[in-house]
Every structure is written in structure tokens, then in C-alpha cells.
Design a protein around this motif. Structure first.
Motif, PDB file in Angstrom:
ATOM      1  N   PRO A 159      11.213  18.795  10.914  1.00  0.00           N
ATOM      2  CA  PRO A 159      10.979  17.562  11.404  1.00  0.00           C
ATOM      3  C   PRO A 159      11.267  16.335  10.276  1.00  0.00           C
ATOM      4  N   CYS A 160      11.827  15.269  10.872  1.00  0.00           N
ATOM      5  CA  CYS A 160      11.967  14.338  10.038  1.00  0.00           C
ATOM      6  C   CYS A 160      10.898  13.315   9.968  1.00  0.00           C
ATOM      7  N   ILE A 161       9.970  13.505  10.868  1.00  0.00           N
ATOM      8  CA  ILE A 161       8.539  12.667  10.948  1.00  0.00           C
ATOM      9  C   ILE A 161       7.693  13.721  10.696  1.00  0.00           C
ATOM     10  N   THR A 162       7.049  13.382   9.314  1.00  0.00           N
ATOM     11  CA  THR A 162       6.290  14.135   8.713  1.00  0.00           C
ATOM     12  C   THR A 162       4.677  13.929   9.303  1.00  0.00           C
ATOM     13  N   ASN A 163       4.381  12.434   9.582  1.00  0.00           N
ATOM     14  CA  ASN A 163       3.229  12.029   9.833  1.00  0.00           C
ATOM     15  C   ASN A 163       3.465  10.836  10.543  1.00  0.00           C
ATOM     16  N   LEU A 164       2.372  10.645  11.647  1.00  0.00           N
ATOM     17  CA  LEU A 164       2.299   9.515  12.422  1.00  0.00           C
ATOM     18  C   LEU A 164       0.717   9.224  12.500  1.00  0.00           C
ATOM     19  N   LYS A 165       0.458   7.825  12.126  1.00  0.00           N
ATOM     20  CA  LYS A 165      -0.789   7.563  12.267  1.00  0.00           C
ATOM     21  C   LYS A 165      -1.123   6.361  12.830  1.00  0.00           C
ATOM     22  N   ARG A 166      -1.942   6.229  14.075  1.00  0.00           N
ATOM     23  CA  ARG A 166      -2.388   4.924  14.539  1.00  0.00           C
ATOM     24  C   ARG A 166      -3.168   4.215  13.499  1.00  0.00           C
ATOM     25  N   LEU A 167      -3.134   3.083  13.263  1.00  0.00           N
ATOM     26  CA  LEU A 167      -3.955   2.439  12.254  1.00  0.00           C
ATOM     27  C   LEU A 167      -4.968   1.419  13.320  1.00  0.00           C
ATOM     28  N   SER A 168      -4.185   0.640  14.067  1.00  0.00           N
ATOM     29  CA  SER A 168      -4.982  -0.273  14.665  1.00  0.00           C
ATOM     30  C   SER A 168      -5.166   0.181  16.158  1.00  0.00           C
ATOM     31  N   SER A 169      -6.351   0.446  16.759  1.00  0.00           N
ATOM     32  CA  SER A 169      -6.694   0.711  18.291  1.00  0.00           C
ATOM     33  C   SER A 169      -7.259  -0.425  18.964  1.00  0.00           C
ATOM     34  N   PRO A 170      -7.359  -0.151  20.284  1.00  0.00           N
ATOM     35  CA  PRO A 170      -7.757  -1.205  21.380  1.00  0.00           C
ATOM     36  C   PRO A 170      -9.212  -1.448  20.709  1.00  0.00           C
ATOM     37  N   GLY A 171     -10.231  -0.465  20.301  1.00  0.00           N
ATOM     38  CA  GLY A 171     -11.437  -0.855  20.027  1.00  0.00           C
ATOM     39  C   GLY A 171     -11.656  -1.349  18.606  1.00  0.00           C
ATOM     40  N   LEU A 172     -10.600  -1.303  17.791  1.00  0.00           N
ATOM     41  CA  LEU A 172     -10.697  -1.788  16.246  1.00  0.00           C
ATOM     42  C   LEU A 172      -9.322  -2.166  16.052  1.00  0.00           C
ATOM     43  N   ARG A 173      -9.149  -3.560  16.042  1.00  0.00           N
ATOM     44  CA  ARG A 173      -7.971  -4.218  15.725  1.00  0.00           C
ATOM     45  C   ARG A 173      -7.675  -4.353  14.312  1.00  0.00           C
ATOM     46  N   VAL A 174      -6.670  -4.109  13.565  1.00  0.00           N
ATOM     47  CA  VAL A 174      -6.622  -4.231  12.251  1.00  0.00           C
ATOM     48  C   VAL A 174      -5.455  -5.344  12.019  1.00  0.00           C
ATOM     49  N   TYR A 175      -5.711  -6.614  11.490  1.00  0.00           N
ATOM     50  CA  TYR A 175      -4.655  -7.237  11.134  1.00  0.00           C
ATOM     51  C   TYR A 175      -4.458  -7.819   9.720  1.00  0.00           C
ATOM     52  N   SER A 176      -3.321  -7.938   9.225  1.00  0.00           N
ATOM     53  CA  SER A 176      -3.123  -8.178   7.849  1.00  0.00           C
ATOM     54  C   SER A 176      -2.026  -9.563   7.757  1.00  0.00           C
ATOM     55  N   SER A 177      -2.308 -10.331   6.766  1.00  0.00           N
ATOM     56  CA  SER A 177      -1.270 -11.132   6.215  1.00  0.00           C
ATOM     57  C   SER A 177      -0.107 -10.580   5.417  1.00  0.00           C
ATOM     58  N   TYR A 178       1.017 -11.201   5.543  1.00  0.00           N
ATOM     59  CA  TYR A 178       2.100 -10.582   4.914  1.00  0.00           C
ATOM     60  C   TYR A 178       2.126 -10.133   3.390  1.00  0.00           C
ATOM     61  N   LYS A 179       1.159 -10.830   2.559  1.00  0.00           N
ATOM     62  CA  LYS A 179       0.580 -10.328   1.381  1.00  0.00           C
ATOM     63  C   LYS A 179       0.087  -8.921   1.192  1.00  0.00           C
ATOM     64  N   ASN A 180      -0.899  -8.936   2.114  1.00  0.00           N
ATOM     65  CA  ASN A 180      -1.842  -7.708   2.202  1.00  0.00           C
ATOM     66  C   ASN A 180      -1.225  -6.605   3.178  1.00  0.00           C
ATOM     67  N   ILE A 181      -0.087  -6.322   3.512  1.00  0.00           N
ATOM     68  CA  ILE A 181       0.314  -5.220   4.318  1.00  0.00           C
ATOM     69  C   ILE A 181       0.332  -4.379   3.513  1.00  0.00           C
ATOM     70  N   PRO A 182      -0.273  -2.984   3.761  1.00  0.00           N
ATOM     71  CA  PRO A 182      -0.321  -1.625   3.068  1.00  0.00           C
ATOM     72  C   PRO A 182       0.959  -1.052   2.928  1.00  0.00           C
ATOM     73  N   ARG A 183       1.104  -0.635   1.664  1.00  0.00           N
ATOM     74  CA  ARG A 183       2.510   0.187   1.444  1.00  0.00           C
ATOM     75  C   ARG A 183       2.239   1.685   1.628  1.00  0.00           C
ATOM     76  N   ILE A 184       3.039   2.340   2.335  1.00  0.00           N
ATOM     77  CA  ILE A 184       2.828   3.993   2.443  1.00  0.00           C
ATOM     78  C   ILE A 184       3.720   4.597   1.587  1.00  0.00           C
ATOM     79  N   LEU A 185       3.112   5.487   0.964  1.00  0.00           N
ATOM     80  CA  LEU A 185       4.054   6.429  -0.233  1.00  0.00           C
ATOM     81  C   LEU A 185       4.742   5.601  -1.004  1.00  0.00           C
ATOM     82  N   ASN A 186       4.469   4.381  -1.667  1.00  0.00           N
ATOM     83  CA  ASN A 186       5.234   3.320  -2.383  1.00  0.00           C
ATOM     84  C   ASN A 186       6.404   2.819  -1.639  1.00  0.00           C
ATOM     85  N   GLY A 187       6.538   2.440  -0.588  1.00  0.00           N
ATOM     86  CA  GLY A 187       7.511   2.000   0.147  1.00  0.00           C
ATOM     87  C   GLY A 187       8.512   3.139   1.065  1.00  0.00           C
ATOM     88  N   MET A 188       8.184   4.428   0.693  1.00  0.00           N
ATOM     89  CA  MET A 188       9.075   5.422   1.269  1.00  0.00           C
ATOM     90  C   MET A 188       8.648   5.702   2.854  1.00  0.00           C
TER      91      MET A 188
END
Length: 131
Positions: free
Chosen positions: A71-100
């Protein structure tokens, strides 16, 4: 009744990938339509078939590499859920696999990838990551 349609969509795609299915059907919502369009544009899925009838399902054709159906999709992970919302400014958006990898963000301008959000200098709710 499903309260979190995004988690339902991600779980259906993840399960279909593990079972090596060709297609998967997800609920037809505007958010799921936009997410599937982004995933197609990013190259994680092969095609999307959206029905004009809002009661129908969205058919997503999954993408595999090679004869072994990796599969082309190796991993799918939900970061923000209805019980715990995760917000980020554009400067603090996390990078996954160094941008990959890709993070999908819900902003005031609609759903977009982490790279688009950084380029437009828009923060928002960090929905999920995919690689």
C-alpha cells in the motif's frame, strides 16, 4: 449514528489497506470529499468517485505499489479528536518524517495540507497525519 466522520473515514481506509481491498466506501460529507481530493492530489489514493446524491457513499480506489500490492499509505493517525482538539499556528505545525509525510489541517480557508498552510501563513486544527 457516527459522531466523528473523519475518524470513521480514516479507519475504513486503514482497514481496507490491511485487507488489500481495491476500493473502499466512505460516508458522503463535504469534509470527506475534500479530504479524499487532497489525498488524491498528494498521490496516496488512485481515484475518487463522488456521487451527486448526498445519501450515497464516496468510492475511493486505493493505490498500491508493485506486484506484491504494497500500500502507498503506510500510516494514518488521527491527531485531533472531538474530545481533545489540537490547534497549531502555522509556525508550530509539526513535520512528519522531515516533510515526507503530510498533515491535513482545517483552517479558516478550508482543509489544506501542512505545506499549503505554511505557505499561506494560516494555522488551524491539526486533523490527521498520513505517510
Amino acid at each position: 449514528m457516527i459522531n466523528d466522520t473523519i475518524s470513521d473515514m480514516l479507519t475504513r481506509i486503514r482497514n481496507a489497506n490491511l485487507a488489500k481491498h481495491e476500493t473502499v466506501n466512505v460516508l458522503n460529507t463535504k469534509t470527506n470529499q475534500r479530504i479524499s481530493e487532497i489525498l488524491k492530489k498528494q498521490g496516496y489514493i488512485e481515484s475518487v468517485k463522488i456521487s451527486l446524491n448526498p445519501l450515497d457513499l464516496i468510492e475511493i480506489k486505493l493505490k498500491y505499489n508493485g506486484n506484491l500490492k504494497k500500500p502507498c499509505i503506510t500510516n494514518l493517525k488521527r491527531l485531533s479528536s472531538p474530545g481533545l482538539r489540537v490547534y497549531s499556528s502555522y509556525k508550530n505545525i509539526p513535520r512528519i518524517l522531515n516533510g515526507m509525510g503530510t498533515i491535513i489541517i482545517s483552517t479558516s480557508k478550508g482543509l489544506m495540507t501542512d505545506q499549503e498552510a505554511r505557505n499561506n501563513k494560516i494555522g488551524g486544527e491539526v486533523l490527521f497525519s498520513i505517510w
